[in-house]
Design an enzyme around this catalytic site. Structure first.
Site, PDB file in Angstrom:
ATOM      1  CG  HIS A   1      46.425  35.156  47.998  1.00  0.00           C
ATOM      2  ND1 HIS A   1      44.945  35.050  48.152  1.00  0.00           N
ATOM      3  CD2 HIS A   1      46.223  36.616  47.538  1.00  0.00           C
ATOM      4  CE1 HIS A   1      44.115  35.966  47.694  1.00  0.00           C
ATOM      5  NE2 HIS A   1      45.121  36.803  47.233  1.00  0.00           N
TER       6      HIS A   1
HETATM    7  N1  UDP Z   1      42.719  32.441  40.528  1.00  0.00           N
HETATM    8  C1  UDP Z   1      43.243  31.622  39.417  1.00  0.00           C
HETATM    9  N2  UDP Z   1      44.094  30.810  39.668  1.00  0.00           N
HETATM   10  C2  UDP Z   1      44.508  30.656  41.080  1.00  0.00           C
HETATM   11  C3  UDP Z   1      44.183  31.073  41.895  1.00  0.00           C
HETATM   12  C4  UDP Z   1      43.075  32.216  41.769  1.00  0.00           C
HETATM   13  O1  UDP Z   1      42.753  32.032  38.445  1.00  0.00           O
HETATM   14  O2  UDP Z   1      45.563  29.712  41.054  1.00  0.00           O
HETATM   15  C5  UDP Z   1      41.558  33.557  40.234  1.00  0.00           C
HETATM   16  C6  UDP Z   1      40.443  33.396  41.185  1.00  0.00           C
HETATM   17  O3  UDP Z   1      39.442  32.669  40.205  1.00  0.00           O
HETATM   18  C7  UDP Z   1      39.978  34.693  41.037  1.00  0.00           C
HETATM   19  C8  UDP Z   1      41.031  35.624  41.043  1.00  0.00           C
HETATM   20  O4  UDP Z   1      42.134  34.748  40.712  1.00  0.00           O
HETATM   21  O5  UDP Z   1      39.210  35.267  39.852  1.00  0.00           O
HETATM   22  C9  UDP Z   1      41.371  35.899  42.501  1.00  0.00           C
HETATM   23  O6  UDP Z   1      42.592  36.443  42.784  1.00  0.00           O
HETATM   24  P1  UDP Z   1      43.015  36.430  44.194  1.00  0.00           P
HETATM   25  O7  UDP Z   1      42.652  35.491  45.121  1.00  0.00           O
HETATM   26  O8  UDP Z   1      44.767  36.428  43.832  1.00  0.00           O
HETATM   27  O9  UDP Z   1      42.885  37.830  44.500  1.00  0.00           O
HETATM   28  P2  UDP Z   1      41.821  38.698  45.385  1.00  0.00           P
HETATM   29  O10 UDP Z   1      40.468  38.601  44.588  1.00  0.00           O
HETATM   30  O11 UDP Z   1      41.682  38.394  46.818  1.00  0.00           O
HETATM   31  O12 UDP Z   1      42.117  40.312  45.289  1.00  0.00           O
END
Ligand code: UDP
Length: 355
Positions: A203
């Protein structure tokens, strides 16, 4: 004592839930939750609030779907109004989103103390909006809660020890607190009937906004999926791009974005993680899965240094090579890299002490 917590995006809900649970142990602390609305999907964010038992937001600013400047500007204006009304002792912000910098900036201009959870992380890639947000938020925060030793060192290298108003605290990672708490509440997603699959999420703007990268990543995932099933909860932004570019994903098990409890189930039942998410790289480690990161750098360098994670960018050969190396690897995940689930305790203790 009053704390205003500013959150707005998926990972922040998970992190704030861990800290809110600790705050609730102290009746003398009142936490006011401001939800900026930054998250892409109102329904998804409702699910997160319900299933993670985060107290309902006291303020919902409903700001989303705007360019970075407009979004951050509107948040700044609205958060300032809330802070003038609530007069908190602390503003608590998480991570590296526009909600994070807007919360910290509104607070510091009003001379309200700011605490930043996940301070000190750096990718050293200034093209990432997240990098800009974290550097600026750290610079104006009073309490800097670092999840890792590396984060502490990054702040020291930037001279933070010389800033009299800033205190560096190595708290450990609140995501580990969350992983330990929700581990036994995992929920199987309805339409996944697989085991030993690769769990993937894509994403990040650096991938989705670059036609070559997104095409190469999905072409390679689609190829790998012929041998090992790939389950991929699809972020709406990526969904739109895949459709516009007409990218073939026919071998991949694409599902709707899932709630966190379902994500925990997917993590526990996967054999490997391939992602460009920050949080998921660590969750792979918490749930003892090797991880391949589809980015050119990571903030979580200790995972790479210890062999739990490989950074491969969007390059087909590198992805396939890492997949071959990681698919049957036996790693010892007993190392304590993230504080072992005590971060929220340390954070709340520090906030109480520093009042
Ligand atoms: N996550 C979730 N459902 C999804 C995709 C991600 O619960 O469909 C959770 C994932 O396990 C993690 C968090 O969302 O805890 C990460 O979010 P994201 O990847 O959007 O952000 P980043 O960590 O890259 O800032």
């Amino acid at each position: 004592m009053k704390i205003v917590t500013v959150i707005g995006a998926r990972p922040q809900f998970i992190k704030a839930a861990a800290v809110s649970r600790e705050i609730e142990k102290y009746p003398q602390i009142k936490e006011i939750i401001v939800h900026t609305g930054q998250h892409f999907d109102a329904n998804m964010s409702d699910i997160f609030f319900k299933e993670l038992h985060i107290p309902k937001p006291d303020y919902n600013l409903d700001i989303h779907g705007l360019n970075h400047g407009a979004m951050t500007g509107q948040m700044l204006e609205k958060i300032e109004e809330v802070l003038i009304k609530e007069k908190p002792d602390w503003v608590l912000v998480y991570g590296d989103t526009n909600s994070t910098i807007a919360g910290a900036l509104a607070a510091s201009k009003l001379h309200i103390k700011t605490a930043h959870v996940e301070a000190g992380l750096r990718s050293f890639n200034m093209r990432m909006p997240e990098e800009i947000n974290r550097i600026l938020t750290d610079r104006i925060s009073n309490l800097l809660f670092c999840p890792t030793q590396k984060a502490v060192e990054n702040l020291k290298n930037e001279g933070f020890e010389n800033f009299s108003f800033a205190k560096i605290v190595k708290s450990g990672d609140v995501m580990q607190d969350a992983a330990l708490f929700y581990e036994n509440l995992a929920k199987k997603p309805k339409n996944v009937n697989l085991e030993n699959f690769i769990l993937s999420t894509i994403h990040r703007a650096e991938n989705t906004d670059n036609e070559n990268r997104i095409t190469e990543i999905f072409k390679t995932l689609n190829e790998i999926a012929k041998e090992t099933p790939v389950v991929l909860p699809l972020h709406p932004r990526t969904k739109k791009i895949l459709k516009n570019l007409n990218i073939n994903t026919s071998n991949i098990n694409i599902i709707e974005p899932v709630g966190y409890l379902q994500m925990v189930w997917l993590l526990k039942n996967s054999k490997m993680v391939m992602t460009d998410s920050g949080g998921l790289q660590k969750e792979a480690f918490f749930f003892k899965k090797p991880c391949i990161t589809l980015r050119d750098e990571t903030e979580w360098v200790e995972l790479v240094e210890n062999g739990f994670n490989k950074i491969v960018g969007a390059n087909r050969e590198k992805i396939l090579k890492a997949y071959q190396e990681m698919k049957d690897i036996n790693l010892d995940f007993s190392k304590d890299l993230y504080g072992g689930g005590k971060a929220s305790k340390i954070i709340v203790k520090e906030l109480r002490g520093e009042q």
